[in-house]
Enzyme design. Structure first.
Site: not given
Length: 404
Positions: A235-236, A259, A276, A287, A306
Site C-alpha cells: 500500500g501507500a 512510469t 526517490h 528511464e 516502479d
C-alpha cells in the site's frame, strides 16, 4: 584453502552488553556473533575477535600454528586482545604483497574508507577476498589485479551492498563466487529476514565457528539463488519501493524505469520524485517511460520498474478505458491485449527484473464505475504478473512478507 570464521559480527559483536533493543534480544544461539575474525588453513589469522583462543577451540581449531596475523580495521578500530604465543599483528601497506612459508600469498588492497582489505591466494590458486566493515575496494578492485572472480568473498554485504555491486562490475565476483556476509551488527535484521535479504543479493550468512572450503561452492543448490523476476506489492508508504531498491542494491548498472513521468507545475510531485532519486545509487540509470516491452526484450543490466499501477493508468488512458461506452466497445479487449503483450515480455525477459505495484481492493469501494474498473484491472494485472515471477512479496509497515 580452509576458512574457519571465529566470529561473523560487527566490531562490538552481538548482542551488545546491556542493550535492550529487539536485535540484541534476538541474538541468541546461532544468531549471537563475536567480532569477525577468520582463520585461514590454521596458519593465517585475519583480524582478532575477543577471546580468540576460546573462539578457535569452540570451532575445533587451535591457534598454535598461526604464523601471521593481519589487521584490516582502521588504526582507531576495536581494542586488540593478542593471546600469548601469537605473532604480533601487523597491517600491510596498500598494494604490498606478502608471501608466507605455507605457500599463501597476500595482497593488501586500497579501500575507499580507512582500513585495509586483503586478497589471499592459496597454495593451489584459490582466491579469497576479505574486506573490513563499511569498506569497498578503491577504484577498479583496489589493486586486486585481473585474476578473474574470487572463489570466496567475506565482506559487509548488509552495510555496503554497493561494494558488492562494484566487485561484480570489476569482475571479482562471478556466478560461482561464494559471497558470505560478515561484520553483522545492529543494522541488520535477525533470522529469516537477514537470510532473505542476503539471498536476494546473491550472498549468505553462516554462524560463528563455521568452516568453509574455498572453491567448493558452486552456487545453485549449495547456496542462494537470486530470483530472476520479483514482484513487490504494498500500500501507500508501506516500504515497497525501498524493498525493491534494496533487492538490486548489490548489482551494478541497474536501469530504474519510472512510469510516473513528470508533472509540470506540481511541486509536491517533484519532491516525491526527488526523494526517490536521492535514494538510488549514483551508478543507476533512470528511464522515464511506460514503453516497457522493448526494455524487457533487450539484453542488459537489471531492471527496476516502479510502478505497474502508473503503467496501467497510462495504458487505460491510451485505450480510453475510463469511458463506459468505449470500454464496452473495444477498450476492454484492447487493454487485455496490451497486458498480454507485457506479460509475454516478462515471461521471456533475459534480464534480472524487480517490479513494484500497489496492492488494491482492501479498503473503500470506489464511488465511480471508472474507479472500480481501475481497481479491478490492477488486481488482475497484479495477479497475472505475479504468476510470471519466482518471488512475490507484500510489504506492510516496512516489513516484506514473502508470498512466493
Amino acid at each position: 584453502m580452509e576458512l574457519t570464521l571465529l566470529g561473523t559480527g560487527g566490531p562490538a559483536g552481538l548482542p551488545l552488553p546491556d542493550c535492550p533493543c529487539a536485535r540484541c534480544a534476538a541474538a541468541t544461539g546461532s544468531e549471537a556473533r563475536a567480532a569477525t575474525a577468520v582463520l585461514v588453513d590454521s596458519t593465517l589469522l585475519l583480524d582478532l575477535t575477543p577471546g580468540p583462543a576460546f573462539a578457535a577451540a569452540r570451532a575445533g581449531r587451535s591457534l598454535s600454528g598461526v604464523r601471521q596475523v593481519l589487521l584490516t580495521h582502521p588504526h582507531d578500530g576495536p581494542a586488540l586482545e593478542v593471546p600469548a604465543g601469537l605473532p604480533a599483528p601487523v597491517r600491510l601497506p596498500d598494494r604490498q604483497e606478502l608471501a608466507l612459508i605455507s605457500g599463501h600469498r597476500v595482497r593488501a588492497l586500497a579501500l575507499d574508507s580507512p582500513g585495509t582489505g586483503y586478497l589471499v591466494t592459496g597454495p593451489d590458486g584459490e582466491r579469497l577476498l576479505y574486506l573490513p566493515p563499511g569498506a569497498a575496494p578503491a577504484g577498479a578492485g583496489g589493486g586486486a589485479g585481473h585474476g578473474g572472480p574470487c572463489d570466496t568473498v567475506l565482506m559487509d554485504v548488509a552495510g555496503r551492498p554497493d561494494a558488492l555491486a562494484g566487485l561484480r562490475e570489476a569482475g571479482l565476483v562471478g556466478a560461482g563466487t561464494d559471497v558470505v556476509a560478515v561484520h553483522l551488527g545492529h543494522a541488520v535484521p535477525p533470522g529469516a529476514e537477514l537470510r532473505r535479504r542476503l539471498a536476494a543479493a546473491g550472498a549468505r550468512a553462516v554462524p560463528d565457528g563455521t568452516t568453509l572450503t574455498v572453491g567448493a561452492y558452486h552456487g545453485g543448490a549449495d547456496g542462494p539463488e537470486v530470483p530472476r523476476r520479483t514482484l513487490v506489492l504494498g500500500g501507500a508508504r508501506s516500504g515497497k519501493s525501498v524493498e525493491a531498491e534494496r533487492r538490486l542494491a548489490a548489482f551494478p548498472g541497474v536501469v530504474y524505469v519510472a512510469t510516473s513521468g513528470t508533472r509540470d507545475g506540481d511541486p509536491e510531485w517533484a519532491a516525491r520524485v526527488a526523494e526517490h532519486r536521492e535514494r538510488r545509487p549514483a551508478s543507476w540509470r533512470t528511464e522515464e517511460t511506460c514503453d516497457l516491452v522493448p526494455l524487457l526484450e533487450r539484453e542488459g543490466p537489471p531492471l527496476l520498474i516502479d510502478c505497474l499501477a502508473l503503467w496501467l493508468t497510462h495504458t487505460m488512458d491510451a485505450v480510453e478505458a475510463w469511458d463506459d461506452t468505449r470500454w464496452v466497445r473495444g477498450g476492454a479487449a484492447e487493454l487485455t491485449a496490451r497486458v498480454d503483450t507485457l506479460l509475454e515480455a516478462v515471461r521471456r525477459t533475459p534480464r534480472l527484473l524487480v517490479a513494484v505495484s500497489n496492492e488494491v481492493g482492501s479498503g473503500v469501494v470506489p464511488a465511480t464505475s471508472a474507479g472500480r474498473r481501475f481497481r479491478d484491472e490492477l488486481g488482475r494485472l497484479n495477479a497475472r504478473f505475479g504468476e510470471e515471477c519466482e518471488h512475490v512479496l507484500l510489504t506492510v509497515a516496512g516489513v516484506a512478507l514473502p508470498l512466493r
